[in-house]
Design an enzyme around this catalytic site. Sequence first.
Site, PDB file in Angstrom:
ATOM      1  N   LYS A 137      44.756  49.628 -99.083  1.00  0.00           N
ATOM      2  CA  LYS A 137      43.905  49.818-100.270  1.00  0.00           C
ATOM      3  C   LYS A 137      42.895  50.938-100.022  1.00  0.00           C
ATOM      4  O   LYS A 137      42.648  51.769-100.891  1.00  0.00           O
ATOM      5  CB  LYS A 137      43.198  48.498-100.626  1.00  0.00           C
ATOM      6  CG  LYS A 137      44.178  47.499-101.241  1.00  0.00           C
ATOM      7  CD  LYS A 137      43.666  46.079-101.313  1.00  0.00           C
ATOM      8  CE  LYS A 137      44.814  45.151-101.732  1.00  0.00           C
ATOM      9  NZ  LYS A 137      44.474  43.728-101.706  1.00  0.00           N
ATOM     10  N   ASP A 189      41.003  42.617-109.358  1.00  0.00           N
ATOM     11  CA  ASP A 189      42.231  41.878-109.041  1.00  0.00           C
ATOM     12  C   ASP A 189      42.743  41.089-110.258  1.00  0.00           C
ATOM     13  O   ASP A 189      43.888  40.649-110.274  1.00  0.00           O
ATOM     14  CB  ASP A 189      41.966  40.879-107.892  1.00  0.00           C
ATOM     15  CG  ASP A 189      42.565  41.350-106.571  1.00  0.00           C
ATOM     16  OD1 ASP A 189      43.452  42.228-106.599  1.00  0.00           O
ATOM     17  OD2 ASP A 189      42.134  40.834-105.520  1.00  0.00           O
ATOM     18  N   GLN A 219      39.498  40.132-100.349  1.00  0.00           N
ATOM     19  CA  GLN A 219      40.872  39.969 -99.863  1.00  0.00           C
ATOM     20  C   GLN A 219      41.166  38.482 -99.595  1.00  0.00           C
ATOM     21  O   GLN A 219      40.418  37.816 -98.879  1.00  0.00           O
ATOM     22  CB  GLN A 219      41.066  40.802 -98.584  1.00  0.00           C
ATOM     23  CG  GLN A 219      42.478  40.781 -98.050  1.00  0.00           C
ATOM     24  CD  GLN A 219      43.500  41.409 -99.008  1.00  0.00           C
ATOM     25  OE1 GLN A 219      43.262  42.467 -99.590  1.00  0.00           O
ATOM     26  NE2 GLN A 219      44.625  40.745 -99.198  1.00  0.00           N
TER      27      GLN A 219
END
Length: 282
Positions: free
Chosen positions: A52, A119, A96
């Site tokens: 990322k 997300d 994460q």
Amino acid sequence: MAKIIDGKAISKAIKDEVKQQVEEWKQQGITVTLAVIQVGSNQASTVYVNNKKKACEYTGIRSLSYELPEETTQEELLSLVRELNDREDVNGILVQLPLPAHMDEDEVIRTISPKKDVDGFHPQSVGALCIGQPGFVSCTPAGIIELLKRSGVEIAGRECVVIGRSNIVGKPMAILLLRENGTVTVAHSKTADLKAVAKRADILVVAVGKAKMITSEYVKPGAAVIDVGMDRDENNRLCGDVDFEDVEKVAGSITPVPGGVGPMTIAMLMHNCLESVKLQGK
Ligand code: NAP
């Protein structure tokens, strides 16, 4: 033989579009910033987080990295998230997953501002998706819609079968296909006669997490087959939920693993960072 849907190439095209927009905004004094939080040192998570960061470097998005120790408390993590929510110079926040076992992931997700939830996991983002309002869409299913559109696969009016009903892939996938006017069936582990259901599909999306489970017996000749799976075969090599060699003989088009859906997830995260700037009205 099926046409191969090249996720690498399509993902690069999307990242290039993002890069161009980021450059244009830079000239107007707008910097796009993504904050990435990792708790602990889970190996797979470290690989995802590094990928990322690399994508941020490529697109020109500024990334702020927070690497917290395994023993971080829930309250410490929540207070970092709240601080980032309040920061004007932070557009997107990504925590994460998975978090260490002592943490409550749902509470962490709920604490991220829905305007920074790149997300797309916050209940408000999921709700907005269901009722067709603006909000973030979970990156993997959003990437699959881009793969289909950019490969010339028509969705409207066609039979779409999604195998798998997880919150991050199957369910949002079904809603997105419905939004594109597909006729959608969601199958799962309790579905009776899965082969017959799958064989109805013009577009078959498979997200079960079982290596090579879907053979040509599940596929209608000419169907577009999208393989979300990231599994290991008998030789410990990366493979999908679809038996590629068998299915490519009957499918009209198919995504490989690796190089299909995987690269799209990060490209859509970059895209969502642009959306975050728009949602914040900047
Ligand atoms: P998950 O949460 O484990 O969900 C799996 C789904 O498959 C469940 O709904 C389950 O049904 C269904 N299922 C399991 N066995 C089945 C069977 N024999 N027949 C029919 N349905 C069955 O998995 P997930 O998070 O959605 O991930 C699925 C796969 O995609 C995994 O391999 C994962 O690594 C991969 N993935 C890839 C990306 C990417 O970026 N490429 C992103 C996310 C996930 P029930 O609900 O009835 O249990």
